[in-house]
Design an enzyme around this catalytic site. Structure first.
Site, PDB file in Angstrom:
ATOM      1  N   ARG A  59       0.855  -1.180   0.000  1.00  0.00           N
ATOM      2  CA  ARG A  59       0.000   0.000   0.000  1.00  0.00           C
ATOM      3  C   ARG A  59       0.893   1.233   0.000  1.00  0.00           C
ATOM      4  NH1 ARG A  59       2.531   1.814   3.628  1.00  0.00           N
ATOM      5  NH2 ARG A  59       1.007   3.474   3.836  1.00  0.00           N
ATOM      6  N   GLY A  60       0.282   2.404  -0.177  1.00  0.00           N
ATOM      7  CA  GLY A  60       1.044   3.622  -0.379  1.00  0.00           C
ATOM      8  C   GLY A  60       1.175   3.868  -1.868  1.00  0.00           C
ATOM      9  N   ALA A  61       0.745   5.035  -2.332  1.00  0.00           N
ATOM     10  CA  ALA A  61       0.624   5.275  -3.775  1.00  0.00           C
ATOM     11  C   ALA A  61       1.901   4.988  -4.564  1.00  0.00           C
ATOM     12  CB  ALA A  61       0.136   6.703  -4.021  1.00  0.00           C
ATOM     13  N   ARG A  96      -7.057  -0.741  -7.561  1.00  0.00           N
ATOM     14  CA  ARG A  96      -7.521   0.259  -6.594  1.00  0.00           C
ATOM     15  C   ARG A  96      -7.737   1.575  -7.347  1.00  0.00           C
ATOM     16  NH1 ARG A  96      -4.598   0.543  -0.905  1.00  0.00           N
ATOM     17  NH2 ARG A  96      -6.609   1.492  -0.420  1.00  0.00           N
ATOM     18  N   GLN A 199      -1.906   1.980   9.943  1.00  0.00           N
ATOM     19  CA  GLN A 199      -0.618   2.135   9.260  1.00  0.00           C
ATOM     20  C   GLN A 199       0.346   2.996  10.059  1.00  0.00           C
ATOM     21  OE1 GLN A 199      -3.669   2.600   7.850  1.00  0.00           O
ATOM     22  NE2 GLN A 199      -3.650   2.177   5.660  1.00  0.00           N
ATOM     23  N   ASP A 240      -2.063  10.381  -2.178  1.00  0.00           N
ATOM     24  CA  ASP A 240      -2.381   9.343  -3.155  1.00  0.00           C
ATOM     25  C   ASP A 240      -2.756   9.936  -4.503  1.00  0.00           C
ATOM     26  OD1 ASP A 240      -2.712   6.377  -1.847  1.00  0.00           O
ATOM     27  OD2 ASP A 240      -2.947   7.975  -0.381  1.00  0.00           O
ATOM     28  N   ASN A 250      -5.661  11.834   0.328  1.00  0.00           N
ATOM     29  CA  ASN A 250      -4.743  11.019   1.138  1.00  0.00           C
ATOM     30  C   ASN A 250      -5.581  10.181   2.090  1.00  0.00           C
ATOM     31  OD1 ASN A 250      -1.983  10.309   1.820  1.00  0.00           O
ATOM     32  ND2 ASN A 250      -2.297  11.363   3.761  1.00  0.00           N
ATOM     33  N   LYS A 251      -4.923   9.377   2.878  1.00  0.00           N
ATOM     34  CA  LYS A 251      -5.610   8.453   3.783  1.00  0.00           C
ATOM     35  C   LYS A 251      -6.653   9.182   4.622  1.00  0.00           C
ATOM     36  CE  LYS A 251      -5.128   4.945   3.872  1.00  0.00           C
ATOM     37  NZ  LYS A 251      -5.949   3.953   3.110  1.00  0.00           N
TER      38      LYS A 251
END
Length: 350
Positions: A59-61, A96, A199, A240, A250-251
């Site tokens: 995960r993480g763009a 995603r 996270q 992201d 973002n998250k």
């Protein structure tokens, strides 16, 4: 299989994702099992890579982008034509919806294949490894730019994980923190736990602790109190997707941090490689926001913790308006002020 050597691209003793030397498998660190277990999955098909992205093994763009590029290499091992390669890559591209690096990386790989005129595994593997190296270099450069705005002795709030685990290596938001420490500045980090996947608690705290950078964990609802106590000097997060006008996806929970930063007159910074900027997306209103399963909220460790019959909402991301962002650090330069003019100015420097 643990990596018992420094990764040749990231330079770290761990890596979110890498391509095996024989180009026949993608090694993906299962981030769902950190910090208690450091286990690498060996994925042998493009469909397995798509699953790893979708199920948040990685995960993480930026890291998703690197994983996608390596997934296209595995697709090339299966494909007998450019059309078949494109069809296999489509599954990766749609794994995603929010992180634009995913689409960008797949499109870059397919463009390289089209320019070459045929499916060639070795050529695509070299292109994917170049993309990976470019991401690490970008993070180091943007980290140095961001570190210039970190005062000595600062306490920094961050949200989610935007470190080496979320990128090709080094990190975006954590790259700023690492660069500040490398410049001799003393910093302390407060890491939001980041529900529901934790996270911040599991990954950001793990990375910074390994580096010997002082870090403490906050639950997501605590930041306001610490701002009110003047205990936070600035916030820095990753992204992201960044729209052309400077809005930042973002998250989930990032928007709350930005609002608190503005209310307490503290800088709110975003750090992201240019691959996260989507100049074709006019504003944050056009960014698709992924809705994940309610069970990620209602269950914990496989056990239901919410009352039976009660549902949950689970958007994975939110959008912070450009007006709340003090600056965006990219390898092309700093976007400041954060508006469409500043973004398009850097975009023209391609």
């Amino acid at each position: 299989m643990p990596i018992d050597h420094k990764h040749p691209i990231s330079g770290a003793s761990y890596s979110a994702v890498e391509l095996a030397e024989d180009n026949a498998a993608v090694l993906m660190l299962d981030q769902r099992r950190l910090p208690t277990e450091e286990i690498y999955e060996r994925l042998r098909s493009s469909s397995e890579v798509a699953r790893g992205i979708r199920d948040m093994v990685v995960r993480g763009a930026p890291a998703i982008g690197v994983a996608a590029a390596y997934g296209v290499v595995l697709a090339a091992r299966q494909a007998k034509s450019l059309d078949e390669l494109g069809a296999l890559a489509l599954e990766i591209r749609s794994a995603r919806p929010t992180a634009v690096n995913l689409m960008w990386a797949v499109d870059r790989m397919l463009s390289a294949a089209q320019a070459f005129g045929r499916v060639d595994v070795a050529m695509l593997a070299a292109e994917a490894r170049t993309l990976h190296r470019d991401d690490v270099a970008a993070n180091r450069k943007l980290g140095a730019l961001g570190a210039e705005r970190v005062p000595d002795g600062a306490t920094i709030l961050t949200h989610c994980n935007a470190g080496a685990l979320a990128t090709g290596g080094y990190g975006s938001a954590l790259g700023v923190i690492r660069a500040a420490v490398g410049a001799g500045k003393r910093v302390r980090v407060l890491a939001d736990e980041t529900r529901p996947y934790l996270q911040g608690l599991r990954l950001t705290a793990w990375e910074l602790h390994q580096d010997g950078i002082p870090v403490e964990i906050l639950t997501d609802g605590m930041a306001g109190w610490f701002f009110a106590q003047n205990a936070i000097d600035l916030s820095v997060v990753g992204a992201d997707r960044i729209a052309r006008n400077g809005d930042v996806a973002n998250k989930i929970g990032t928007y709350s941090v930005a609002c608190l930063s503005r209310a307490h007159e503290r800088p709110f910074y975003v750090a992201a490689p240019w691959s996260t900027v989507d100049v074709d997306c006019a504003t944050g209103e056009s960014i698709p926001i992924e809705e994940r399963s309610p069970t990620e909220i209602t269950h914990f460790g496989g056990r239901r913790i919410a009352p039976e019959g009660v549902g949950a909402r689970n958007p994975a991301f939110d959008v912070t308006p450009a007006r709340l962002v003090n600056a965006i650090f990219t390898e092309r330069g700093v976007i400041d002020p954060v508006n469409e003019s500043s973004v398009t100015r850097l975009a023209g420097g391609a």
